[in-house]
Design a protein around this motif. Structure first.
Motif, short mmCIF file in Angstrom:
data_model
loop_
_atom_site.label_atom_id
_atom_site.label_comp_id
_atom_site.label_asym_id
_atom_site.label_seq_id
_atom_site.Cartn_x
_atom_site.Cartn_y
_atom_site.Cartn_z
N HIS A 1 -34.04 -11.17 -9.01
CA HIS A 1 -35.06 -11.10 -8.32
C HIS A 1 -34.99 -12.86 -8.24
CE1 HIS A 1 -39.58 -12.71 -8.04
NE2 HIS A 1 -39.16 -13.23 -9.37
N HIS B 1 -31.68 -13.77 -12.92
CA HIS B 1 -32.89 -13.02 -13.34
C HIS B 1 -33.48 -12.03 -11.74
CE1 HIS B 1 -38.13 -14.49 -13.88
NE2 HIS B 1 -37.55 -13.76 -14.28
N HIS C 1 -39.36 -8.32 -15.06
CA HIS C 1 -38.50 -9.50 -15.03
C HIS C 1 -37.88 -9.90 -16.38
CE1 HIS C 1 -40.87 -11.27 -11.06
NE2 HIS C 1 -40.42 -10.05 -10.95
N HIS D 1 -34.82 -7.78 -11.59
CA HIS D 1 -36.31 -6.95 -11.74
C HIS D 1 -35.90 -5.95 -11.57
CE1 HIS D 1 -40.02 -5.57 -9.38
NE2 HIS D 1 -39.50 -5.49 -8.97
#
Length: 305
Positions: free
Chosen positions: A49, A74, A83, A76
């Motif tokens: 993400h 991070h 997340h 997804h």
């Protein structure tokens, strides 16, 4: 793994030297993209993400502050749409210091009695030292939860003895150290005697097996493996159906977080403090005729010196 990673004790990421000056050494920490398990739906995902640069403090190197800049990924999750950040072994969640810095601060109290001295030695603020001490105080002394297991084992033995003849009951009582001792430390003769004693009762055999599993848990060096073994051990105890272990299960469930802290910081113990308290209580009992508080205080200082 490169040499810098070995020096920093980082085994799940790559390390590059970022900068160095008279006061600070900084490193750049990064990882390769790989599938991660979503903590919400337990599905694997490799979709990134965004990224976040996290500043982390480590043990001082050559009397210089050591700063790690972690390029945190991070992820997804396509399954649930949520997340989550990837996890690392060298730093705990929500903290800006490495795990080994936390251990370093805790171990510094072996030869330091001053908060300020400990903060200077670790190159952190006194507030950080107080936070580490707060974590250590939220732990259960190993003696208190280990004895729960041995009390349960002894209660099983005592209940089994009630249905024995007088001679056999006396033998089990006098040989109870064979049941409570580590099986690996027994001689071949005592191992044979132990196997014969356990054949008498299924509950006693189960209780001894539970005790040996618990010893295996304590001997494990890896904290992450200890957590898994502790969960499995509790499930094993609950499924055994032995009522003598019910108080132990309750104690472990109610103090689960503190027991985990005790396993994590295995070198920290309340033993010396409890020893001092015991000496003070003994002196108090035998000093009932002492009217001078200063004299009584001096006796305590001499006894605990």
């Amino acid at each position: 793994m490169n040499d810098l990673a070995k020096i920093l004790g980082i085994y799940d990421a790559k390390v590059k030297l970022k900068s160095i000056n008279d006061h600070t050494i900084s490193f750049y920490i990064y990882t390769d993209t790989k599938p991660h398990l979503c903590p919400h739906c337990n599905l694997y995902t490799s979709k990134v993400h965004d990224y976040r640069m996290q500043k982390i403090k480590d043990i001082p190197l050559h009397n210089k502050s050591c700063i790690l800049f972690l390029n945190k990924r991070h992820y997804h999750c396509s399954g649930c749409g949520k997340h989550f950040y990837e996890s690392y072994d060298f730093v705990s969640r929500y903290l800006h210091r490495t795990q080994r810095l936390t251990k370093f601060i805790a171990h510094s109290f072996y030869d330091s009695i001053n908060i300020k001295h400990a903060s200077i030695r670790a190159n952190v603020s006194t507030h950080t030292v107080y936070k580490v001490l707060g974590t250590l105080n939220n732990s259960s002394d190993r003696y208190h939860f280990i004895r729960q297991v041995y009390w349960a084992l002894e209660n099983v033995r005592k209940n089994v003895q009630k249905n024995m003849s007088k001679t056999l009951r006396r033998y089990y009582k006098r040989s109870r150290h064979i049941i409570t001792a580590r099986k690996s430390n027994l001689s071949e003769e005592n191992k044979a005697a132990l196997n014969l004693m356990l054949e008498y009762s299924e509950d006693l055999r189960k209780a001894h097996f539970i005790k040996e599993l618990f010893i295996k848990l304590l001997d494990e060096k890896s904290y992450s493996k200890q957590r898994v073994l502790l969960r499995e051990w509790l499930l094993e105890v609950e499924s055994s159906g032995i009522k003598e272990f019910n108080p132990a299960i309750t104690a472990f469930r109610n103090n689960y977080k503190y027991i985990l802290n005790s396993l994590k910081y295995r070198h920290i113990s309340n033993g010396p403090t409890e020893g001092f308290n015991n000496k003070i209580k003994v002196l108090k009992r035998i000093s009932y005729v002492v009217r001078n508080f200063t004299y009584f205080r001096n006796r305590i200082l001499m006894a605990t010196a």
